[in-house]
Design a protein around this motif. Structure first.
Motif, mmCIF file in Angstrom:
data_model
loop_
_atom_site.group_PDB
_atom_site.id
_atom_site.type_symbol
_atom_site.label_atom_id
_atom_site.label_comp_id
_atom_site.label_asym_id
_atom_site.label_seq_id
_atom_site.Cartn_x
_atom_site.Cartn_y
_atom_site.Cartn_z
ATOM 1 N N TRP A 1 0.566 -0.908 -0.070
ATOM 2 C CA TRP A 1 0.059 0.166 0.047
ATOM 3 C C TRP A 1 1.280 1.211 -0.049
ATOM 4 O O TRP A 1 1.487 1.199 0.593
ATOM 5 C CB TRP A 1 -1.279 0.152 1.287
ATOM 6 C CG TRP A 1 -2.081 -0.926 1.349
ATOM 7 C CD1 TRP A 1 -2.625 -1.801 2.284
ATOM 8 C CD2 TRP A 1 -2.899 -0.389 1.105
ATOM 9 N NE1 TRP A 1 -3.510 -1.877 1.825
ATOM 10 C CE2 TRP A 1 -3.961 -1.785 0.897
ATOM 11 C CE3 TRP A 1 -4.031 0.165 -0.776
ATOM 12 C CZ2 TRP A 1 -5.422 -2.146 0.103
ATOM 13 C CZ3 TRP A 1 -5.137 -0.673 -1.123
ATOM 14 C CH2 TRP A 1 -5.673 -1.579 -0.710
ATOM 15 N N ASP A 2 0.383 2.026 -0.982
ATOM 16 C CA ASP A 2 1.083 3.167 -0.898
ATOM 17 C C ASP A 2 0.649 4.341 0.518
ATOM 18 O O ASP A 2 -1.092 4.297 0.677
ATOM 19 C CB ASP A 2 0.768 4.781 -1.827
ATOM 20 C CG ASP A 2 1.710 3.633 -2.943
ATOM 21 O OD1 ASP A 2 2.552 3.304 -2.864
ATOM 22 O OD2 ASP A 2 2.022 4.715 -3.588
ATOM 23 N N GLY A 3 0.762 4.713 1.389
ATOM 24 C CA GLY A 3 0.033 5.624 2.488
ATOM 25 C C GLY A 3 0.326 7.059 1.404
ATOM 26 O O GLY A 3 0.265 6.944 1.372
ATOM 27 N N LEU A 4 -0.905 7.776 3.082
ATOM 28 C CA LEU A 4 -0.953 8.887 2.609
ATOM 29 C C LEU A 4 -0.030 10.132 2.589
ATOM 30 O O LEU A 4 0.250 11.198 2.970
ATOM 31 C CB LEU A 4 -1.986 9.351 3.514
ATOM 32 C CG LEU A 4 -3.909 8.528 3.720
ATOM 33 C CD1 LEU A 4 -4.126 8.999 4.912
ATOM 34 C CD2 LEU A 4 -4.437 8.161 2.558
ATOM 35 N N GLY A 5 1.722 9.507 3.089
ATOM 36 C CA GLY A 5 2.856 9.768 3.577
ATOM 37 C C GLY A 5 3.341 10.149 2.311
ATOM 38 O O GLY A 5 4.599 10.693 2.753
ATOM 39 N N HIS A 6 3.315 9.523 1.557
ATOM 40 C CA HIS A 6 3.965 9.012 0.237
ATOM 41 C C HIS A 6 4.104 9.933 -1.180
ATOM 42 O O HIS A 6 5.498 10.238 -1.141
ATOM 43 C CB HIS A 6 3.243 7.775 -0.193
ATOM 44 C CG HIS A 6 4.346 7.381 -1.467
ATOM 45 N ND1 HIS A 6 5.443 6.657 -1.358
ATOM 46 C CD2 HIS A 6 3.687 6.746 -2.735
ATOM 47 C CE1 HIS A 6 5.711 6.642 -2.209
ATOM 48 N NE2 HIS A 6 4.950 5.629 -3.152
ATOM 49 N N ILE A 7 2.684 10.909 -0.906
ATOM 50 C CA ILE A 7 2.768 11.632 -1.916
ATOM 51 C C ILE A 7 2.591 13.215 -1.702
ATOM 52 O O ILE A 7 1.735 13.139 -1.371
ATOM 53 C CB ILE A 7 2.097 10.897 -3.117
ATOM 54 C CG1 ILE A 7 2.589 10.119 -4.097
ATOM 55 C CG2 ILE A 7 2.968 12.647 -4.411
ATOM 56 C CD1 ILE A 7 3.785 9.909 -4.472
ATOM 57 N N PHE A 8 3.252 13.677 -1.986
ATOM 58 C CA PHE A 8 2.567 15.584 -1.269
ATOM 59 C C PHE A 8 2.101 16.302 -2.616
ATOM 60 O O PHE A 8 2.665 15.835 -3.964
ATOM 61 C CB PHE A 8 4.182 16.279 -1.109
ATOM 62 C CG PHE A 8 4.668 15.528 0.301
ATOM 63 C CD1 PHE A 8 3.982 14.829 1.420
ATOM 64 C CD2 PHE A 8 6.437 14.760 0.218
ATOM 65 C CE1 PHE A 8 4.664 13.438 2.108
ATOM 66 C CE2 PHE A 8 6.587 14.419 0.703
ATOM 67 C CZ PHE A 8 5.957 13.744 2.332
ATOM 68 N N ASP A 9 1.811 17.334 -2.812
ATOM 69 C CA ASP A 9 1.220 18.198 -3.651
ATOM 70 C C ASP A 9 1.476 19.660 -3.304
ATOM 71 O O ASP A 9 1.395 19.940 -2.800
ATOM 72 C CB ASP A 9 -0.476 18.345 -4.167
ATOM 73 C CG ASP A 9 -0.415 18.778 -4.960
ATOM 74 O OD1 ASP A 9 0.247 19.388 -5.863
ATOM 75 O OD2 ASP A 9 -1.768 19.250 -5.016
ATOM 76 N N HIS A 10 2.781 20.131 -3.675
ATOM 77 C CA HIS A 10 3.076 21.776 -3.542
ATOM 78 C C HIS A 10 3.783 21.600 -2.178
ATOM 79 O O HIS A 10 3.012 22.821 -2.104
ATOM 80 C CB HIS A 10 2.222 22.663 -4.266
ATOM 81 C CG HIS A 10 2.269 22.274 -6.066
ATOM 82 N ND1 HIS A 10 1.406 21.832 -6.297
ATOM 83 C CD2 HIS A 10 2.628 23.101 -6.515
ATOM 84 C CE1 HIS A 10 1.867 21.879 -7.861
ATOM 85 N NE2 HIS A 10 2.736 23.060 -8.330
ATOM 86 N N GLY A 11 4.244 21.044 -1.758
ATOM 87 C CA GLY A 11 4.829 20.978 -0.478
ATOM 88 C C GLY A 11 3.763 20.182 0.664
ATOM 89 O O GLY A 11 4.186 20.526 1.491
ATOM 90 N N LYS A 12 2.299 19.505 0.160
ATOM 91 C CA LYS A 12 0.951 19.614 1.102
ATOM 92 C C LYS A 12 1.053 18.108 0.834
ATOM 93 O O LYS A 12 0.889 17.819 0.223
ATOM 94 C CB LYS A 12 -0.033 20.487 0.683
ATOM 95 C CG LYS A 12 -0.091 21.903 1.215
ATOM 96 C CD LYS A 12 0.153 22.554 2.636
ATOM 97 C CE LYS A 12 -0.209 23.936 2.222
ATOM 98 N NZ LYS A 12 0.155 24.926 3.672
ATOM 99 N N ALA A 13 0.761 17.435 2.611
ATOM 100 C CA ALA A 13 0.641 16.568 2.406
ATOM 101 C C ALA A 13 -1.113 16.361 2.722
ATOM 102 O O ALA A 13 -2.020 17.257 2.901
ATOM 103 C CB ALA A 13 1.461 15.938 3.750
ATOM 104 N N TRP A 14 -1.282 15.135 2.552
ATOM 105 C CA TRP A 14 -2.959 14.610 3.088
ATOM 106 C C TRP A 14 -3.115 15.527 3.962
ATOM 107 O O TRP A 14 -2.849 15.635 5.176
ATOM 108 C CB TRP A 14 -3.511 13.660 3.445
ATOM 109 C CG TRP A 14 -4.731 13.377 4.158
ATOM 110 C CD1 TRP A 14 -4.730 12.054 5.155
ATOM 111 C CD2 TRP A 14 -6.104 13.148 3.283
ATOM 112 N NE1 TRP A 14 -6.175 12.473 6.239
ATOM 113 C CE2 TRP A 14 -6.449 13.012 4.220
ATOM 114 C CE3 TRP A 14 -5.723 14.202 2.212
ATOM 115 C CZ2 TRP A 14 -7.684 13.231 4.266
ATOM 116 C CZ3 TRP A 14 -7.302 14.156 2.328
ATOM 117 C CH2 TRP A 14 -8.542 14.016 2.739
ATOM 118 N N ASN A 15 -4.385 15.804 3.582
ATOM 119 C CA ASN A 15 -5.204 17.300 4.954
ATOM 120 C C ASN A 15 -4.831 18.203 5.059
ATOM 121 O O ASN A 15 -5.144 19.245 5.755
ATOM 122 C CB ASN A 15 -5.173 16.008 6.405
ATOM 123 C CG ASN A 15 -6.982 16.404 6.493
ATOM 124 O OD1 ASN A 15 -7.963 16.611 5.541
ATOM 125 N ND2 ASN A 15 -7.020 16.202 7.700
#
Length: 319
Positions: A114-128
């Motif tokens: 599984w890819d965890g929710l901390g695996h990918i960022f969007d312009h320096g932002k993580a999940w939520n």
């Protein structure tokens, strides 16, 4: 239609349109897995009729597909104690008892995972909407570590065998972009529904081909996979998770002239979607094709490595 020259614009538009930030509160660590409630698990458990079970995991060994990209290697398995040690009396145990012990060193996303929710960022932002630098540090994922997914990822599983429905001899060619229309066609062909809280498994047939022809560029190369245009479907259906039999979940090469995994950038940090990769769906798919039943109980908790941004899993489907 996608503008191949503007991945930034397409990602920004989809991220804003399909964001789930704040949907489950500021402290949420589960994302779309929140859609799996007790009723959904009871629904999934009721699907067990025959008691037939299928592991959806590839093997974890040195013969896997990894080639070292970003230091991802195949597992290295080393014996610490062996039958030879026991037979020669080298272990120092009393009354003839002996044993074997071993250790594995591997990247956590080298095989079925599984890819965890901390695996990918969007312009320096993580999940939520959290700042990435405050979520994942050298100490690991301090907020959404994969350990939070150890218990809740169990419920109704659905197999969408797009390889059989839209492919040739059960396989989609590399570079085949699976659209919402392809997903709907598979749903109709299989006579199933897909909705809130489901764990969706999408078979492309690429793993079947890799096993027959050799790994080649299976890890990171061209592959069939979900089109960027499916972001709306992934959000609208309110599925809990989705997994594929490919290395990267989305179609490769990606659908923009200059991009790297743009659907990941929307789905993980903005939508909070749990994504599985490198799953082995072939045995399950053969059984589903034989009996016409494409829904099942699925339990797929990752190994709870504290602070990990992804982790191995041995998903078990039971029909």
């Amino acid at each position: 239609m996608l503008d191949r020259t503007d991945p930034e614009g397409a990602i920004a538009e989809a991220a804003a349109k399909y964001s789930n930030w704040g949907r489950w509160g500021d402290d949420d660590v589960l994302g779309t897995v929140n859609f799996i409630d007790e009723a959904k698990r009871r629904e999934g458990a009721a699907l067990v009729r025959r008691g037939a079970s299928f592991s959806l995991s590839q093997r974890f060994d040195m013969n896997g597909p990894q080639k070292g990209w970003r230091r991802r290697t195949n597992p290295v398995h080393t014996m610490l104690d062996t039958g030879t040690d026991a037979a020669l009396g080298n272990q120092g145990f009393p009354h003839g008892i002996g044993g074997a012990d071993d250790v594995v060193a591997m990247p956590l996303q080298c095989s079925t995972q599984w890819d965890g929710l901390g695996h990918i960022f969007d312009h320096g932002k993580a999940w939520n909407g959290r700042p990435a630098e405050r979520v994942v540090t050298s100490d690991g994922d301090l907020v959404t570590g994969i350990e939070h997914m150890a218990a809740p990822v169990a419920g109704r599983g659905v197999l969408l065998d797009v390889g059989r429905v839209a492919g040739v001899d059960g396989e989609l060619p590399d570079g085949f972009a699976i659209t919402e229309e392809h997903l709907r066609a598979a749903i109709d062909a299989h006579g199933v529904t897909v909705g809130r809280g489901d764990i969706v498994c999408v078979r492309t047939g690429q793993l079947t081909r890799a096993r027959r022809d050799g790994w080649g560029d299976y890890a990171g190369g061209p592959a069939p996979g979900l089109s960027f245009t499916t972001a709306g479907w992934l959000h609208r259906t309110e599925i809990a998770a989705i997994a594929t039999d490919t290395w990267g979940f989305e179609v490769r090469p990606n659908e923009f002239d200059d991009a790297f995994q743009p659907l990941h950038q929307v789905a993980i940090p903005n939508m909070g979607l749990l994504i599985g990769e490198l799953w082995d769906l072939d045995a399950l798919a053969a059984d589903c094709a034989a009996d016409g039943v494409h829904e099942f109980w699925l339990t797929a908790g990752p190994i709870p490595v504290t602070g990990a941004v992804g982790a191995p899993v041995n998903p078990i489907a039971v029909k």
